[in-house]
Design an enzyme around this catalytic site. Structure first.
Site, PDB file in Angstrom:
ATOM      1  N   GLY A  70       9.877 -24.812  -5.796  1.00 32.30           N
ATOM      2  CA  GLY A  70      10.495 -24.922  -4.495  1.00 32.30           C
ATOM      3  C   GLY A  70       9.942 -23.732  -3.656  1.00 32.30           C
ATOM      4  O   GLY A  70      10.774 -23.016  -2.949  1.00 32.30           O
ATOM      5  N   SER A  84       9.460 -22.881   1.493  1.00 31.27           N
ATOM      6  CA  SER A  84      10.350 -22.155   2.320  1.00 31.27           C
ATOM      7  C   SER A  84      11.107 -21.201   1.446  1.00 31.27           C
ATOM      8  O   SER A  84      11.135 -21.234   0.363  1.00 31.27           O
ATOM      9  CB  SER A  84      11.172 -22.809   3.183  1.00 31.27           C
ATOM     10  N   GLY A  85      11.604 -20.287   2.266  1.00 29.10           N
ATOM     11  CA  GLY A  85      12.619 -19.432   1.833  1.00 29.10           C
ATOM     12  C   GLY A  85      12.523 -18.585   0.572  1.00 29.10           C
ATOM     13  O   GLY A  85      11.345 -17.772   0.595  1.00 29.10           O
ATOM     14  N   SER A  95      22.804 -18.281  -8.007  1.00 26.09           N
ATOM     15  CA  SER A  95      23.655 -17.785  -6.906  1.00 26.09           C
ATOM     16  C   SER A  95      24.931 -17.065  -7.001  1.00 26.09           C
ATOM     17  O   SER A  95      25.377 -17.114  -8.372  1.00 26.09           O
ATOM     18  CB  SER A  95      23.816 -19.110  -5.863  1.00 26.09           C
ATOM     19  N   TYR A 123      28.203 -28.128  -5.583  1.00 24.03           N
ATOM     20  CA  TYR A 123      26.982 -27.086  -5.706  1.00 24.03           C
ATOM     21  C   TYR A 123      27.415 -25.953  -6.709  1.00 24.03           C
ATOM     22  O   TYR A 123      26.717 -25.557  -7.729  1.00 24.03           O
ATOM     23  CB  TYR A 123      26.767 -26.376  -4.289  1.00 24.03           C
TER      24      TYR A 123
END
Length: 282
Positions: A19, A22-23, A143, A156
């Site tokens: 992934g 981006s970010g 997260s 999520y």
């Protein structure tokens, strides 16, 4: 005249980061390359690699760009083809999702689980034989949503809870084979992740009886992201963990993340979390 002996140089350690378009993934790939790692930077669509390659060029480093769809085992196999050494894996690929059960299908929830949970398992399972050989490590970006369930993040958070439970259970087993396992828990991060949650423009109109709660949640969340941690800041902490002699199992990447997750980790009966998140929708 004798020729001076060539002093062999150490082979750079290799890390695969998922992934990276981006970010956090992009920042981690470039930061790791600057720290001396050979970085295999992956993304589902390599046509979106412009930002990554520009950032790498600006930093004076290069990355090994490869296509990888973490939800497709055949793509995982193709990505790893020819790779005979790997020292670390950073599971970063994922997708946000905002919704509530009554108003979405179970298939919608399955899709969230597929990328955020099963995608992590697909890649981790495939690279574990290489990591056993190198006595390497697995870092998985979860997260604070993998610790604290949050309104309108049901699917999520379920996926992130699953990842946390899986990795916490895998860690002692992997350690017997010399592989360390860690989870990285950012709080709010200023990245394109939030814009990719798929919330339609007319979400409040479509929310029906949940419209007041959704409005309150969105207002609170926009404020949280206004003071969010940067992707670069998270990446620097990730690379510190990659380089650590004895990496911790859990890395909370900011004071805000530590304070938020700490409510849950010290909440023996669950009331503190319910009181906290209930205020987000009232």
């Amino acid at each position: 005249m004798t020729t001076p002996a060539t002093i062999p140089t150490a082979t750079p350690r290799t890390v695969l980061v998922t992934g990276t378009s981006s970010g956090i993934g992009l920042a981690t790939a470039v930061t790791a390359a600057r720290a001396g790692w050979h970085v295999i930077a992956t993304m589902r669509d390599t046509a979106k690699a412009g930002a990554l390659l520009a950032a790498a060029d600006e930093a004076g480093v290069s990355v090994d760009l490869r296509a990888l769809d973490v939800t497709d085992p055949a793509s995982v196999t193709a990505c790893l083809a020819g790779l005979d050494r790997l020292d670390a894996l950073v599971n970063n690929a994922g997708a946000g999702h905002v919704g509530t059960l009554e108003q979405e299908s179970v298939d919608d929830v399955r899709a969230v689980m597929e990328v955020n949970f099963f995608g992590v398992l697909n890649v981790t399972k495939a690279v574990l034989p290489l990591l056993r050989q190198s006595k390497g490590r697995v870092l998985t970006v979860t997260s604070v949503g993998g610790v604290v369930g949050q309104p309108f993040n049901e699917a999520y958070c379920a996926a992130k809870f699953a990842v946390e439970g899986f990795m916490e259970s895998l860690a002692p087993v992997a350690a017997t084979a010399g592989v360390s396992v860690s989870v990285v828990e950012p709080g709010a991060v200023a990245s394109e992740f939030v814009s990719n949650v798929g919330l339609p423009a007319d979400a409040l109109e479509q929310a029906g009886p949940y419209a007041p709660a959704l409005s309150a949640y969105l207002e609170r969340t926009s404020g949280a992201f206004a003071s969010a941690q940067t992707s670069q800041d998270v990446a620097e902490r990730m690379v510190d963990l990659l380089d650590a002699e004895r990496p911790a199992f859990r890395l909370l990447t900011s004071d805000a993340a530590r304070a938020f997750a700490g409510v849950k980790l010290a909440d023996l009966d669950g009331s503190a979390v319910q009181n906290l998140t209930g205020g987000w929708v009232r």
